[in-house]
Design a protein around this motif. Structure first.
Motif, PDB file in Angstrom:
ATOM      1  N   CYS A 105       0.823  -1.204   0.000  1.00  0.00           N
ATOM      2  CA  CYS A 105       0.000   0.000   0.000  1.00  0.00           C
ATOM      3  C   CYS A 105       0.859   1.257   0.000  1.00  0.00           C
ATOM      4  O   CYS A 105       2.037   1.219   0.319  1.00  0.00           O
ATOM      5  CB  CYS A 105      -0.929   0.000   1.202  1.00  0.00           C
ATOM      6  SG  CYS A 105      -0.080  -0.176   2.773  1.00  0.00           S
ATOM      7  N   ALA A 106       0.218   2.379  -0.366  1.00  0.00           N
ATOM      8  CA  ALA A 106       0.913   3.661  -0.360  1.00  0.00           C
ATOM      9  C   ALA A 106       0.847   4.310   1.014  1.00  0.00           C
ATOM     10  O   ALA A 106       1.696   5.119   1.350  1.00  0.00           O
ATOM     11  CB  ALA A 106       0.320   4.591  -1.416  1.00  0.00           C
ATOM     12  N   PHE A 107      -0.170   4.001   1.780  1.00  0.00           N
ATOM     13  CA  PHE A 107      -0.285   4.525   3.141  1.00  0.00           C
ATOM     14  C   PHE A 107      -1.205   3.607   3.924  1.00  0.00           C
ATOM     15  O   PHE A 107      -2.013   2.884   3.354  1.00  0.00           O
ATOM     16  CB  PHE A 107      -0.810   5.964   3.163  1.00  0.00           C
ATOM     17  CG  PHE A 107      -2.079   6.160   2.382  1.00  0.00           C
ATOM     18  CD1 PHE A 107      -3.319   5.964   2.967  1.00  0.00           C
ATOM     19  CD2 PHE A 107      -2.028   6.529   1.054  1.00  0.00           C
ATOM     20  CE1 PHE A 107      -4.487   6.125   2.247  1.00  0.00           C
ATOM     21  CE2 PHE A 107      -3.187   6.700   0.314  1.00  0.00           C
ATOM     22  CZ  PHE A 107      -4.420   6.492   0.914  1.00  0.00           C
ATOM     23  N   THR A 108      -1.072   3.627   5.243  1.00  0.00           N
ATOM     24  CA  THR A 108      -1.886   2.749   6.085  1.00  0.00           C
ATOM     25  C   THR A 108      -2.726   3.533   7.081  1.00  0.00           C
ATOM     26  O   THR A 108      -3.534   2.953   7.782  1.00  0.00           O
ATOM     27  CB  THR A 108      -0.994   1.774   6.875  1.00  0.00           C
ATOM     28  OG1 THR A 108      -0.086   2.535   7.682  1.00  0.00           O
ATOM     29  CG2 THR A 108      -0.223   0.863   5.939  1.00  0.00           C
ATOM     30  N   ALA A 109      -2.532   4.831   7.146  1.00  0.00           N
ATOM     31  CA  ALA A 109      -3.229   5.642   8.150  1.00  0.00           C
ATOM     32  C   ALA A 109      -4.671   5.910   7.730  1.00  0.00           C
ATOM     33  O   ALA A 109      -4.972   6.036   6.545  1.00  0.00           O
ATOM     34  CB  ALA A 109      -2.502   6.964   8.345  1.00  0.00           C
ATOM     35  N   PRO A 110      -5.576   6.022   8.698  1.00  0.00           N
ATOM     36  CA  PRO A 110      -6.956   6.391   8.377  1.00  0.00           C
ATOM     37  C   PRO A 110      -7.025   7.854   7.943  1.00  0.00           C
ATOM     38  O   PRO A 110      -6.099   8.636   8.198  1.00  0.00           O
ATOM     39  CB  PRO A 110      -7.706   6.173   9.692  1.00  0.00           C
ATOM     40  CG  PRO A 110      -6.662   6.309  10.747  1.00  0.00           C
ATOM     41  CD  PRO A 110      -5.378   5.819  10.123  1.00  0.00           C
ATOM     42  N   THR A 111      -8.124   8.233   7.310  1.00  0.00           N
ATOM     43  CA  THR A 111      -8.270   9.616   6.859  1.00  0.00           C
ATOM     44  C   THR A 111      -8.532  10.567   8.014  1.00  0.00           C
ATOM     45  O   THR A 111      -8.288  11.757   7.897  1.00  0.00           O
ATOM     46  CB  THR A 111      -9.402   9.734   5.825  1.00  0.00           C
ATOM     47  OG1 THR A 111     -10.592   9.178   6.388  1.00  0.00           O
ATOM     48  CG2 THR A 111      -9.032   8.996   4.551  1.00  0.00           C
ATOM     49  N   ARG A 112      -9.023  10.049   9.124  1.00  0.00           N
ATOM     50  CA  ARG A 112      -9.241  10.862  10.326  1.00  0.00           C
ATOM     51  C   ARG A 112      -8.576  10.156  11.512  1.00  0.00           C
ATOM     52  O   ARG A 112      -8.642   8.930  11.626  1.00  0.00           O
ATOM     53  CB  ARG A 112     -10.732  11.020  10.608  1.00  0.00           C
ATOM     54  CG  ARG A 112     -11.433  11.851   9.569  1.00  0.00           C
ATOM     55  CD  ARG A 112     -12.919  12.031   9.936  1.00  0.00           C
ATOM     56  NE  ARG A 112     -13.608  12.735   8.888  1.00  0.00           N
ATOM     57  CZ  ARG A 112     -14.183  12.146   7.844  1.00  0.00           C
ATOM     58  NH1 ARG A 112     -14.144  10.840   7.725  1.00  0.00           N
ATOM     59  NH2 ARG A 112     -14.805  12.857   6.925  1.00  0.00           N
ATOM     60  N   ALA A 113      -7.980  10.928  12.373  1.00  0.00           N
ATOM     61  CA  ALA A 113      -7.258  10.354  13.517  1.00  0.00           C
ATOM     62  C   ALA A 113      -8.177   9.532  14.423  1.00  0.00           C
ATOM     63  O   ALA A 113      -7.730   8.603  15.092  1.00  0.00           O
ATOM     64  CB  ALA A 113      -6.585  11.457  14.318  1.00  0.00           C
ATOM     65  N   SER A 114      -9.463   9.858  14.456  1.00  0.00           N
ATOM     66  CA  SER A 114     -10.400   9.153  15.328  1.00  0.00           C
ATOM     67  C   SER A 114     -10.818   7.795  14.753  1.00  0.00           C
ATOM     68  O   SER A 114     -11.377   6.971  15.475  1.00  0.00           O
ATOM     69  CB  SER A 114     -11.645  10.005  15.571  1.00  0.00           C
ATOM     70  OG  SER A 114     -12.300  10.263  14.344  1.00  0.00           O
ATOM     71  N   GLN A 115     -10.539   7.551  13.481  1.00  0.00           N
ATOM     72  CA  GLN A 115     -10.919   6.286  12.859  1.00  0.00           C
ATOM     73  C   GLN A 115      -9.908   5.191  13.185  1.00  0.00           C
ATOM     74  O   GLN A 115      -8.726   5.447  13.345  1.00  0.00           O
ATOM     75  CB  GLN A 115     -10.987   6.425  11.338  1.00  0.00           C
ATOM     76  CG  GLN A 115     -12.128   7.262  10.839  1.00  0.00           C
ATOM     77  CD  GLN A 115     -12.086   7.386   9.316  1.00  0.00           C
ATOM     78  OE1 GLN A 115     -11.020   7.487   8.730  1.00  0.00           O
ATOM     79  NE2 GLN A 115     -13.248   7.379   8.702  1.00  0.00           N
ATOM     80  N   VAL A 116     -10.403   3.978  13.254  1.00  0.00           N
ATOM     81  CA  VAL A 116      -9.539   2.812  13.410  1.00  0.00           C
ATOM     82  C   VAL A 116      -9.721   1.956  12.163  1.00  0.00           C
ATOM     83  O   VAL A 116     -10.831   1.545  11.841  1.00  0.00           O
ATOM     84  CB  VAL A 116      -9.913   2.015  14.672  1.00  0.00           C
ATOM     85  CG1 VAL A 116      -9.056   0.761  14.781  1.00  0.00           C
ATOM     86  CG2 VAL A 116      -9.776   2.878  15.916  1.00  0.00           C
ATOM     87  N   VAL A 117      -8.630   1.711  11.467  1.00  0.00           N
ATOM     88  CA  VAL A 117      -8.663   0.902  10.261  1.00  0.00           C
ATOM     89  C   VAL A 117      -8.457  -0.558  10.652  1.00  0.00           C
ATOM     90  O   VAL A 117      -7.559  -0.871  11.440  1.00  0.00           O
ATOM     91  CB  VAL A 117      -7.565   1.368   9.276  1.00  0.00           C
ATOM     92  CG1 VAL A 117      -7.567   0.536   8.013  1.00  0.00           C
ATOM     93  CG2 VAL A 117      -7.756   2.836   8.948  1.00  0.00           C
ATOM     94  N   ALA A 118      -9.273  -1.445  10.098  1.00  0.00           N
ATOM     95  CA  ALA A 118      -9.167  -2.872  10.431  1.00  0.00           C
ATOM     96  C   ALA A 118      -7.757  -3.389  10.166  1.00  0.00           C
ATOM     97  O   ALA A 118      -7.226  -4.184  10.941  1.00  0.00           O
ATOM     98  CB  ALA A 118     -10.192  -3.669   9.639  1.00  0.00           C
ATOM     99  N   PHE A 119      -7.131  -2.918   9.073  1.00  0.00           N
ATOM    100  CA  PHE A 119      -5.776  -3.349   8.754  1.00  0.00           C
ATOM    101  C   PHE A 119      -4.826  -3.092   9.918  1.00  0.00           C
ATOM    102  O   PHE A 119      -3.979  -3.931  10.232  1.00  0.00           O
ATOM    103  CB  PHE A 119      -5.269  -2.626   7.494  1.00  0.00           C
ATOM    104  CG  PHE A 119      -3.789  -2.732   7.339  1.00  0.00           C
ATOM    105  CD1 PHE A 119      -3.212  -3.906   6.881  1.00  0.00           C
ATOM    106  CD2 PHE A 119      -2.957  -1.677   7.686  1.00  0.00           C
ATOM    107  CE1 PHE A 119      -1.838  -4.018   6.761  1.00  0.00           C
ATOM    108  CE2 PHE A 119      -1.592  -1.786   7.568  1.00  0.00           C
ATOM    109  CZ  PHE A 119      -1.027  -2.959   7.104  1.00  0.00           C
TER     110      PHE A 119
END
Length: 168
Positions: free
Chosen positions: A3-17
């Motif tokens: 991937c190019a990035f792994t961070a969510p678009t908002r700091a409050s979000q948690v990405v399953a990855f």
């Protein structure tokens, strides 16, 4: 996961990855976005590897093969063939020739080329073969294996621009 990035678009979000990565269940390879696009394009063109100056001197290049051309260092990148590409197109004909709109043209053409099997969602009815001007074909049907027509949304579920809302 590449991937190019792994961070969510908002700091409050948690990405399953992130949960899987932190638990050690998934590995990640971070790659500059343009390099991902070129790796996909190379796979579609039958080019097994190429050199790029992108990421040289960063931790993304640590332990990787480099080579100097004309006094500049380059990093070896391998093509990125994929098993399946699930993409969306605006229009298609019965042969699978595709036309994209707006940001659909960013990664969809190279994904279709790189995939062993390309499955395409079509926004409009599938046109007869030859209905799309060859100069307007963005991806040839030789890269497309399945076409799926997206059904229209049910009435009154989504607002349609220019159409008044139906009152009940």
């Amino acid at each position: 996961m590449i991937c190019a990035f792994t961070a969510p678009t908002r700091a409050s979000q948690v990405v399953a990855f992130s949960k899987y990565y932190e638990a050690g269940l998934v590995e990640a390879e971070l790659v500059p976005q343009g390099t991902i696009a070129e790796r996909l394009r190379a796979a579609g063109a039958g080019i097994p590897a190429f050199y790029t100056p992108t990421a040289v001197g960063t931790e993304l290049a640590a332990g990787r093969e480099t080579r100097v051309f004309n006094g500049r260092e380059y990093l070896l990148e391998h093509a990125l063939p994929v098993d399946y590409a699930f993409i969306r197109a605006h229009r298609a004909d019965g042969f699978g020739n595709l036309q994209f709109r707006r940001s659909q043209r960013n990664f969809n053409p190279v994904m279709a080329m790189a995939a062993r099997t390309t499955i395409v969602e079509i926004e409009e009815d599938i046109l007869p073969v030859g209905a799309i001007d060859p100069d307007q074909v963005h991806t040839s049907g030789v890269f497309v294996h399945r076409l799926v027509r997206i059904p229209p949304p049910p009435d009154a579920w989504w607002p349609i621009p220019g159409k008044a809302a139906v009152e009940s």
